[in-house]
Design a protein around this motif. Sequence first.
Motif, short mmCIF file in Angstrom:
data_model
loop_
_atom_site.label_atom_id
_atom_site.label_comp_id
_atom_site.label_asym_id
_atom_site.label_seq_id
_atom_site.Cartn_x
_atom_site.Cartn_y
_atom_site.Cartn_z
N UNK A 140 9.68 -19.81 -3.09
CA UNK A 140 8.87 -20.81 -2.38
C UNK A 140 9.44 -21.11 -1.01
N UNK A 141 10.75 -21.31 -0.93
CA UNK A 141 11.39 -21.68 0.34
C UNK A 141 11.39 -20.58 1.37
N UNK A 142 11.17 -19.34 0.96
CA UNK A 142 11.14 -18.22 1.91
C UNK A 142 9.73 -17.71 2.17
N UNK A 143 8.75 -18.35 1.53
CA UNK A 143 7.35 -17.90 1.63
C UNK A 143 7.22 -16.42 1.25
N UNK A 144 7.92 -16.06 0.20
CA UNK A 144 7.88 -14.69 -0.31
C UNK A 144 6.46 -14.37 -0.79
N UNK A 145 6.00 -13.13 -0.62
CA UNK A 145 4.68 -12.78 -1.16
C UNK A 145 4.57 -13.17 -2.63
N UNK A 146 3.45 -13.76 -2.99
CA UNK A 146 3.26 -14.23 -4.35
C UNK A 146 3.12 -13.06 -5.32
N UNK A 200 1.43 -13.22 8.81
CA UNK A 200 1.77 -11.81 8.71
C UNK A 200 1.49 -11.24 7.32
N UNK A 201 1.84 -11.99 6.28
CA UNK A 201 1.69 -11.48 4.92
C UNK A 201 0.24 -11.15 4.61
N UNK A 202 -0.67 -12.08 4.91
CA UNK A 202 -2.08 -11.88 4.61
C UNK A 202 -2.66 -10.70 5.41
N UNK A 203 -2.33 -10.65 6.71
CA UNK A 203 -2.83 -9.55 7.54
C UNK A 203 -2.23 -8.23 7.09
N UNK A 204 -0.94 -8.24 6.75
CA UNK A 204 -0.27 -7.01 6.34
C UNK A 204 -0.92 -6.42 5.09
N UNK A 205 -1.31 -7.27 4.16
CA UNK A 205 -1.96 -6.78 2.93
C UNK A 205 -3.28 -6.09 3.28
N UNK A 206 -4.04 -6.67 4.20
CA UNK A 206 -5.31 -6.05 4.61
C UNK A 206 -5.07 -4.71 5.30
N UNK A 207 -4.05 -4.66 6.17
CA UNK A 207 -3.73 -3.41 6.86
C UNK A 207 -3.25 -2.35 5.86
N UNK A 208 -2.37 -2.77 4.95
CA UNK A 208 -1.84 -1.85 3.95
C UNK A 208 -2.95 -1.30 3.05
N UNK A 209 -3.91 -2.16 2.70
CA UNK A 209 -5.05 -1.73 1.90
C UNK A 209 -5.86 -0.66 2.64
N UNK A 210 -6.08 -0.90 3.91
CA UNK A 210 -6.91 0.01 4.70
C UNK A 210 -6.26 1.39 4.82
N UNK A 211 -4.94 1.43 5.03
CA UNK A 211 -4.25 2.70 5.27
C UNK A 211 -3.53 3.22 4.02
N UNK A 212 -3.71 2.53 2.89
CA UNK A 212 -3.12 2.96 1.61
C UNK A 212 -1.60 3.09 1.72
N UNK A 213 -0.96 2.02 2.18
CA UNK A 213 0.48 2.00 2.35
C UNK A 213 1.11 0.87 1.55
N UNK A 214 2.39 1.01 1.24
CA UNK A 214 3.16 -0.10 0.70
C UNK A 214 3.71 -0.91 1.87
#
Length: 299
Positions: free
Chosen positions: A48-54, A19-33
Amino acid sequence: MNSSKPLVIVLLGPTASGKTELAIEIANHFKLDIHNIDSRQMYQYMDIGTAKPTIEQQKIIKHLLINLSSPDKKINVKQFQEIATKSISYEIEKKKNAFLVGGSGLYMNSIIYGFVTPQVPPQENLRKQFMNLGQKECWELLKLCDPQTTKKIHFADQIRTVRALEVFYTSGKTISSQQHKNPPPWKVIELGLDRNDLKDRITQRTKNMYKQGIIEETKRIIKSYGRDLPLLKTMGYCEALSVIDNSLDLDQAIEITTKKTLDFAKRQRKWFRNKNNPTWLNNKNPLKDAIIKIESALS
């Protein structure tokens, strides 16, 4: 747009589905946070234990609703709902739309469906008594005082079981009788991301988690907040703590964490299919599929 309502885009799915990787691509495309809807990523120092966005990912796209509180200051669903709704409304004012991403179904649905929860604050002494009683006994007790709620939650879900008991013993009313919906004034599109190779993804991500330093992260949390911190009893941190205590070796910890994560993903899949029913994205090209569906909703 055909609707005067702002569009809130939701991307949900089981843990480790990407989800994180795809979300970044989607957010980039639509200029959203991105608004992260995750029950553990809201806490500082649990990265690390929560796989928080780096840090690198957060530089690409602004991620909201993370690092809201220290691990010793619990944020419940209602508090998170209020914080998130304000943040989303502010984003809508700026950009007309908002983007929510996460795998915590209860937290997500409290926002997009506007669930109103009981006005019963946490009762720490009561919670300790229930926790000491054990999940099996608590579940049997809940079946007696609120059988309707036991039909809605998993018998092993200690957090929700204790919360339901807490509400009943504090207010004298069942938690289900005090819940209703007050949907926000948004148009919502729910997109689901799942993977056929999720087992392999979870296995690899768990190994990476230990390589990246979850044990060291757990040691730092213990140093600041003590080993009795409730969040250290959650998936990944619990096993890391056992390694620190020499009750598990590294391979055993990885194996147990992997199994727990697989079981958790199974429950997430069931939740999203039964309670959300999103439009599931095509795994061959989820980005293209997501863009098409979002643009259609915007038109």
